[in-house]
Design a protein around this motif. Structure first.
Motif, mmCIF file in Angstrom:
data_model
loop_
_atom_site.group_PDB
_atom_site.id
_atom_site.type_symbol
_atom_site.label_atom_id
_atom_site.label_comp_id
_atom_site.label_asym_id
_atom_site.label_seq_id
_atom_site.Cartn_x
_atom_site.Cartn_y
_atom_site.Cartn_z
ATOM 1 N N ASN A 46 -8.411 9.470 12.322
ATOM 2 C CA ASN A 46 -9.602 10.270 12.546
ATOM 3 C C ASN A 46 -9.187 11.522 11.980
ATOM 4 N N PHE A 47 -8.151 11.606 11.372
ATOM 5 C CA PHE A 47 -7.453 12.753 10.542
ATOM 6 C C PHE A 47 -8.311 13.244 9.443
ATOM 7 N N ASN A 48 -8.966 12.274 8.839
ATOM 8 C CA ASN A 48 -9.651 12.472 7.393
ATOM 9 C C ASN A 48 -8.689 12.709 6.491
ATOM 10 N N HIS A 49 -7.474 11.948 6.561
ATOM 11 C CA HIS A 49 -6.683 11.916 5.546
ATOM 12 C C HIS A 49 -7.034 10.769 4.536
ATOM 13 N N ASP A 50 -6.502 11.294 3.126
ATOM 14 C CA ASP A 50 -7.071 10.422 2.134
ATOM 15 C C ASP A 50 -6.133 9.187 1.980
ATOM 16 N N THR A 51 -4.728 9.479 2.020
ATOM 17 C CA THR A 51 -3.753 8.506 1.863
ATOM 18 C C THR A 51 -3.561 7.603 3.237
ATOM 19 N N MET A 52 -3.512 6.439 3.121
ATOM 20 C CA MET A 52 -2.906 5.559 4.263
ATOM 21 C C MET A 52 -1.978 4.285 3.627
ATOM 22 N N GLY A 108 2.603 -11.893 -0.129
ATOM 23 C CA GLY A 108 2.185 -12.452 1.028
ATOM 24 C C GLY A 108 1.370 -11.849 1.908
ATOM 25 N N TYR A 109 0.822 -10.327 1.397
ATOM 26 C CA TYR A 109 -0.126 -9.691 2.051
ATOM 27 C C TYR A 109 -1.133 -9.200 1.225
ATOM 28 N N ASP A 110 -2.432 -9.094 1.763
ATOM 29 C CA ASP A 110 -3.466 -8.538 1.111
ATOM 30 C C ASP A 110 -3.865 -7.373 2.018
ATOM 31 N N ALA A 111 -4.702 -6.360 1.378
ATOM 32 C CA ALA A 111 -5.113 -5.147 2.123
ATOM 33 C C ALA A 111 -6.551 -4.914 1.790
ATOM 34 N N SER A 112 -7.002 -3.962 2.608
ATOM 35 C CA SER A 112 -8.649 -3.328 2.379
ATOM 36 C C SER A 112 -8.808 -2.118 2.614
ATOM 37 N N ARG A 113 -9.220 -1.394 1.818
ATOM 38 C CA ARG A 113 -9.765 0.105 2.480
ATOM 39 C C ARG A 113 -11.395 0.251 2.075
ATOM 40 N N GLU A 114 -12.100 -0.133 3.007
ATOM 41 C CA GLU A 114 -13.570 -0.196 2.689
ATOM 42 C C GLU A 114 -14.050 1.190 3.259
ATOM 43 N N LYS A 115 -13.327 1.835 4.078
ATOM 44 C CA LYS A 115 -13.807 3.366 4.422
ATOM 45 C C LYS A 115 -12.529 4.116 4.428
ATOM 46 N N LYS A 116 -12.872 5.369 4.241
ATOM 47 C CA LYS A 116 -11.721 6.380 4.405
ATOM 48 C C LYS A 116 -10.811 6.451 5.353
ATOM 49 N N SER A 157 -10.451 3.675 7.603
ATOM 50 C CA SER A 157 -9.922 2.548 8.034
ATOM 51 C C SER A 157 -8.955 1.726 6.963
ATOM 52 N N PHE A 158 -7.956 0.949 7.317
ATOM 53 C CA PHE A 158 -7.059 0.438 6.292
ATOM 54 C C PHE A 158 -6.553 -0.735 7.077
ATOM 55 N N SER A 159 -6.967 -2.108 6.475
ATOM 56 C CA SER A 159 -6.523 -3.295 7.024
ATOM 57 C C SER A 159 -5.599 -4.056 6.369
ATOM 58 N N LEU A 160 -4.893 -4.889 7.001
ATOM 59 C CA LEU A 160 -3.468 -5.626 6.294
ATOM 60 C C LEU A 160 -3.937 -7.004 6.737
ATOM 61 N N THR A 161 -3.781 -8.068 5.933
ATOM 62 C CA THR A 161 -3.837 -9.404 6.060
ATOM 63 C C THR A 161 -2.655 -10.023 5.685
ATOM 64 N N VAL A 162 -2.027 -10.781 6.764
ATOM 65 C CA VAL A 162 -0.657 -11.699 6.264
ATOM 66 C C VAL A 162 -1.582 -13.106 5.979
ATOM 67 N N THR A 163 -1.409 -13.327 4.693
ATOM 68 C CA THR A 163 -2.301 -14.608 4.138
ATOM 69 C C THR A 163 -1.694 -15.833 4.752
ATOM 70 N N SER A 164 -0.335 -16.280 4.873
ATOM 71 C CA SER A 164 0.000 -17.169 5.267
ATOM 72 C C SER A 164 1.328 -16.978 6.302
ATOM 73 N N ALA A 165 1.205 -16.935 7.740
ATOM 74 C CA ALA A 165 2.400 -16.385 8.633
ATOM 75 C C ALA A 165 3.358 -17.231 8.517
ATOM 76 N N GLN A 166 4.567 -16.683 8.598
ATOM 77 C CA GLN A 166 5.756 -17.399 8.136
ATOM 78 C C GLN A 166 6.448 -17.891 9.573
ATOM 79 N N LYS A 167 6.933 -19.147 9.792
ATOM 80 C CA LYS A 167 7.266 -19.638 11.262
ATOM 81 C C LYS A 167 8.409 -18.531 11.541
ATOM 82 N N ASN A 168 8.844 -18.072 12.806
ATOM 83 C CA ASN A 168 9.891 -17.421 13.326
ATOM 84 C C ASN A 168 9.901 -15.996 12.802
ATOM 85 N N GLU A 169 8.640 -15.597 12.136
ATOM 86 C CA GLU A 169 8.524 -14.235 11.749
ATOM 87 C C GLU A 169 8.384 -13.489 12.886
ATOM 88 N N MET A 170 9.108 -12.252 12.846
ATOM 89 C CA MET A 170 8.729 -11.239 13.952
ATOM 90 C C MET A 170 9.020 -10.010 13.138
#
Lengths: 111, 110
Positions: free
Chosen positions: B26-32, B63-71, B73-86
């Motif tokens: 809610n900073f109204n920042h342009d870059t995320m 291995g990742y996708d992202a989406s910025r549909e609104k100023k 919000s910024f979402s990140l998708t792990v397309t296929s989680a890798q076993k034992n990933e932390m």
């Protein structure tokens, strides 16, 4: 491309001693350098920043001077405290305000 | 002052699963940004976005996708989680040279 190098992964010191954490950078743009500190389970927080050559910047007892001639921005403190134990990241902002981080230095201060 | 909210705080996934991490500011920042932090190590840039609907790949985008549909919000998708990933995934936003971070989403893959 832009990059930041921190040579020490782990630094362990006794309380009261001085510390210097190294940071060198590479960029084709005018450099803007930062130091971030991250305490355990917290978000990184800005500690220092500078874009002015040869001018010392200070905050919370830490200080650093940007030297463009040697592409360096080393972090120093004259007397470390137990509460200084944390991860320290040097970072560089590139042309599009993208922040690139070094690999980090874990500072542990012992009694 | 503003705040960056990341959800969920903890995420447990299964190998091969598609997982989505969300970030609101809610900073109204342009870059995320999305960064990945492995235990005790540095932050590696996955994706960034300089404005709504803009996406730029970082060094670790595979291995990742992202989406910025609104100023805000910024979402990140792990397309296929890798076993034992932390790892901890940190969202950040910035205006000029001021960058602020969220508290992170801690991912564990079983």
């Amino acid at each position: 491309g832009d990059s930041v190098t921190q040579t020490e992964g782990l630094v362990t010191l006794t309380k009261g001693l001085p510390v210097m954490l190294n940071c060198t950078y590479q960029t084709t743009y005018s450099p803007f350098l930062f130091w971030y500190v991250q305490h355990l389970n917290e978000a990184p927080k800005l500690l220092l920043k500078s874009s002015t050559d040869n001018k010392r910047t200070e905050h919370q007892g830490f200080y650093a001077t940007l030297h463009k001639s040697s592409s360096s921005f080393h972090l120093q403190k004259s007397s470390v405290q137990l509460s200084d134990s944390a991860l320290y990241f040097c970072a560089l902002v590139s042309n599009y305000n993208v922040l690139y981080f070094g690999s980090g230095t874990k500072l542990t201060v012992e009694p | 002052g503003g705040i960056i909210t990341q959800t969920p705080k903890f995420l447990i996934g299964q190998e091969g699963q598609k997982l989505t991490l969300k970030c609101q500011q809610n900073f109204n920042h342009d870059t995320m940004y999305w960064y990945r932090q492995d235990s005790g190590k540095g932050l590696r840039l996955i994706y960034y976005s300089i404005t709504e609907n803009d996406l730029q790949k970082g060094d670790l985008s595979e291995g990742y996708d992202a989406s910025r549909e609104k100023k805000s919000s910024f979402s990140l998708t792990v397309t296929s989680a890798q076993k034992n990933e932390m790892a901890v995934f940190l969202c950040a936003s910035s205006i000029r040279t001021e960058v602020f971070f969220g508290k992170g989403t801690r991912l564990t893959v079983v």
